[in-house]
Design an enzyme around this catalytic site. Structure first.
Site, short mmCIF file in Angstrom:
data_model
loop_
_atom_site.label_atom_id
_atom_site.label_comp_id
_atom_site.label_asym_id
_atom_site.label_seq_id
_atom_site.Cartn_x
_atom_site.Cartn_y
_atom_site.Cartn_z
CG ASP A 102 -0.24 -0.07 2.52
OD1 ASP A 102 0.97 -0.36 2.52
OD2 ASP A 102 -0.88 0.15 3.56
CD GLU A 103 4.44 2.45 3.26
OE1 GLU A 103 5.57 2.96 3.07
OE2 GLU A 103 4.16 1.80 4.28
#
Lengths: 398, 369
Positions: free
Chosen positions: A140-141
């Protein structure tokens, strides 16, 4: 909601060595993906974690029945929680039973990594449309190198957020600064749906008041040690002498602490990163005894090895070093590894190596966690050069 | 002090029997030594690698001193004796720290280490099973399967041979995970069920030491040890601690596709074809159609060998690949005239047996080529 940095759109690329690096962090990613699926849960405290037993059930009228956290019994941990649940003090990694005490009415959903990976691919692809200069940093990054793009930072950052929203329906927070270290701190400053743009001259105002643990690379242990030395904020850290830090933390980490506190970080955005290792681990429902629960452990080990092998195959890698990780009931954690003569992505070979590692550890105490890791990775197509790749194996094992 | 005076071979023969297990490089220097010991009227030679211990006796020789014991570098003494002319009279003498070997005008002075430091291990006394067979029978039995043992596999229990006594049978099994060889021999007296894994090194050593004669060998299964007594040799080995996989489950039954063929013919044909098999993968393709077997090998330079054999086959056509070495191994170690090859499909194992004989089975997994 937009940042204080709205007008601070003056990171000047004409200055040599000036970079524009963005860190994009999806907001409560797993939980948000679940809310896409179950929109009726919006605004409610939702906790993701545990096993599939807590899968929502569908009623005849088409509505869903969700498990409540109060009904949970077991030893699973919180994978993530919505902001509504975080208000009660729930955080990732907390035991689900503990979380249930804090917010018994929260909805409990099992983690669905397949869905998360799907959305992960979607948002990364959307950003890649804007610039391919992306460094993957987990599910998610991402880091994005904005150097070389002509638009001003604010326009770019808004466009990226828009693209992520359009492709996934999810919000994200972005920090844009001259380096990865600061960007990572900044993306967290205005969550959720944040946008923070920071110049080096803003460091004393915006970064220094923060606690040291906000710096990625200062973990719980270092935080504790720093606190013991009277250093709690980044400002404290920035004031500390490099030599003092090096005395207590060793020369390289001490030096790094000093630079980090001053917002110095030269790491490039690495667009083509190769994973160093792939691993799987699991905490058991109850502590297991190596002898009495041998069959269960054996099954779990086989499962983990199969998962690791599948991960290797799916991602096109072969591994030469297989490690196991054990956590005893007293939380003592140890690992053992073995290096194979040729790389493998085969579940049986991984299992065999893991078993060999297990022979070298004491198995007298109960265990709470077991993990398997494959490292020393090489691209799987080199497998074809290894001698036994096509040779069938006798089904000797159970 | 004079230890012994004897003809060269009187010393060399027993020495050679024990030196096979001596490791050249070992962390314990005394393990490169042989223990020469005189007790009563016998001169014994003992060597060990801490897993295996092997002892034998000098047949005769003019022993001139009282009881003594000394250790000396085994390979050096063996090389010296071997380099002396046949029939030479050799004298061994010791003083405080050296052993002197004298023969004619040759003099050799070797370092010794104290016999008390020699790590002889205690040998169990209560055999759980005791079998006596002809040496040539055991030698043959081992030779049928030993080539299939794994070598330095991390499944350590495969780096050895399973020896199993049950009813009137003694069974041996070896596998490296790609192929498995099974052989059994009938015994006169029924046996209790016992199962041990012999280390690879012992199996190779027995193959070397056992004679091809009717003389007997006694196998005693002790607690965690096995003792082999034959000729003038007593070999004791620790067994491999571990569970050997259940070999029965990988031996297929009921394969319908099969053919019988002359062993020598198939062996020679495969040997020719193997000249052009890939040096690394060693693959061979067997293409089976009605009454015909086509054998094809390719190497990385795109060279090809093709052989055809006529035989009786009326099963379904089959195109299957193998590591040719695994096929050559079994054909080389069998002695019968005919072998039977049976198949499932192209992804299942092949079963090689001797027609009309259930005492031998060889299972080999195919290789995708």
């Amino acid at each position: 909601m937009d940042a204080q940095g709205l007008d601070k759109n003056r990171i000047d690329e004409r200055l040599p060595g000036y970079r524009r690096i963005a860190h994009l962090d999806m907001d409560a990613f797993y939980a948000s993906v679940e809310l896409l699926r179950y929109p009726e849960l919006c605004g409610l405290p939702v906790v993701i974690g545990g096993s599939g037993d807590w899968q929502p059930e569908i009623h005849k009228d088409g509505s869903w029945h969700f498990s409540r956290l109060r009904n949970y019994a077991g030893r699973g941990v919180v994978t993530t929680a919505t902001y509504e649940a975080r208000v009660f003090g729930v955080f990732s990694g907390m035991g689900l039973m503990k979380a249930a005490q804090l917010t018994p009415d929260a909805i409990l959903l099992p983690a669905d990594f397949r869905a998360y990976r799907h959305y992960s691919r979607l948002f990364k692809a959307a950003v890649a449309e804007i610039t391919p200069q992306i460094e993957d940093h987990g599910i998610d990054e991402i880091y994005i190198d904005l150097c070389g793009l002509t638009d001003d930072t604010l326009t770019l950052a808004r466009r990226i957020k828009q693209a992520v929203r359009e492709s996934t329906g999810l919000s994200c927070s972005i920090g844009v600064t001259p380096n990865k270290l600061l960007s990572k701190i900044c993306s967290d400053l205005e969550k959720p749906d944040g946008l923070t743009i920071l110049d080096p001259e803003d460091i004393p105002n915006r970064i220094w008041p923060l606690p040291v643990r906000k710096i990625s690379g200062i973990g719980p242990k270092a935080t504790q040690k720093l606190a013991a030395l009277g250093i709690t904020t980044i400002a404290d850290l920035a004031r500390a002498e490099t030599a003092f830090l090096q005395t207590h933390f060793g020369s390289s980490y001490g030096h790094w602490l000093h630079e980090a506190a001053h917002g110095i970080d030269d790491r490039p955005v690495v667009t083509e990163s190769e994973p160093k290792s792939l691993s799987r681990e699991t905490t058991f429902e109850r502590d297991l005894h190596p002898r009495h629960d041998r069959h269960i452990l054996s099954k779990i080990l086989t499962g983990l090895c199969t998962d690791v092998a599948n991960d290797l195959q799916r991602k096109g890698y072969a591994s030469r070093t297989i490690s196991i990780k054990l956590r005893y009931d007293d939380f003592r954690t140890i690992s053992r590894n073995i290096t194979l003569s040729s790389p493998t992505a085969d579940a049986v070979a991984v299992r065999r190596a893991a078993e060999e590692c297990l022979r070298r550890v004491s198995l007298k105490q109960k265990l709470r966690l077991l993990g398997v890791r494959a490292s020393t990775l090489s691209a799987a197509n080199t497998l074809r050069n290894s001698s036994m790749s096509h040779q069938g194996e006798l089904p000797l094992a159970e | 002090m004079k230890l012994i005076q004897a003809e060269r071979d009187t010393l060399l023969k027993p020495l050679q029997m024990v030196t096979g297990i001596v490791e050249r490089r070992h962390t314990l220097p005394i393990l490169s030594n042989v223990l020469i010991e005189r007790k009563d009227d016998k001169i014994s030679f003992v060597a060990t690698d801490l897993e295996i211990q092997i002892a034998t006796y000098a047949e005769d020789g003019d022993t001139v001193s009282e009881g003594y014991a000394v250790t000396v570098a085994a390979k050096k003494l063996q090389d010296i004796l071997r380099a002396l002319p046949d029939k030479t009279q050799v004298t061994l003498e010791t003083d405080e720290s050296r052993l002197h070997a004298k023969a004619g005008k040759s003099r050799f002075h070797l370092q010794t280490l104290p016999a008390e430091d020699f790590p002889k291990f205690p040998v169990g006394s209560e055999p759980q099973a005791k079998i006596t067979v002809k040496q040539k029978e055991l030698k043959h039995l081992l030779s049928m399967v030993q080539y299939a043992m794994a070598q330095q596999d991390i499944r350590y229990y495969l780096n050895g041979l399973l020896l199993l006594t049950e009813d009137n049978d003694i069974k041996v099994v070896a596998t490296d995970g790609h192929r498995l060889a099974f052989a059994l021999m009938k015994l006169e007296a029924p046996q209790e069920k016992r199962e041990v894994i012999l280390p690879r090194k012992v199996v190779l050593e027995l193959a070397r030491l056992l004679n091809d004669t009717d003389e007997s060998v006694t196998v005693e299964i002790l607690q965690n040890q096995v003792r082999f007594s034959f000729s003038s040799v007593v070999l004791v080995t620790k067994v491999v601690d571990g569970k050997f996989p259940d070999y029965n489950r990988v031996i297929p039954a009921g394969y319908q596709k099969h053919f019988d063929i002359n062993r020598q013919l198939l062996l020679q044909t495969l040997q020719r074809a193997s000249i052009l098999s890939n040096e690394k993968f060693r693959g061979v393709r067997l293409i089976l159609t009605t009454d015909n077997l086509r054998i094809v090998c390719n190497n990385s330079e795109q060279e090809e060998a093709e052989e055809e054999l006529e035989l009786h086959y009326d099963g379904e056509a089959l195109d299957i690949g193998f590591n040719i070495s695994y096929l050559l191994d079994v054909l080389n170690h069998l002695s019968g005239e005919t072998v039977r090859c049976a198949f499932g499909d192209a992804n299942s194992s092949a079963l090689i047996t001797i027609p009309g004989n259930d005492d031998f089975k060889y299972v080999v997994m195919p290789m995708r080529i």
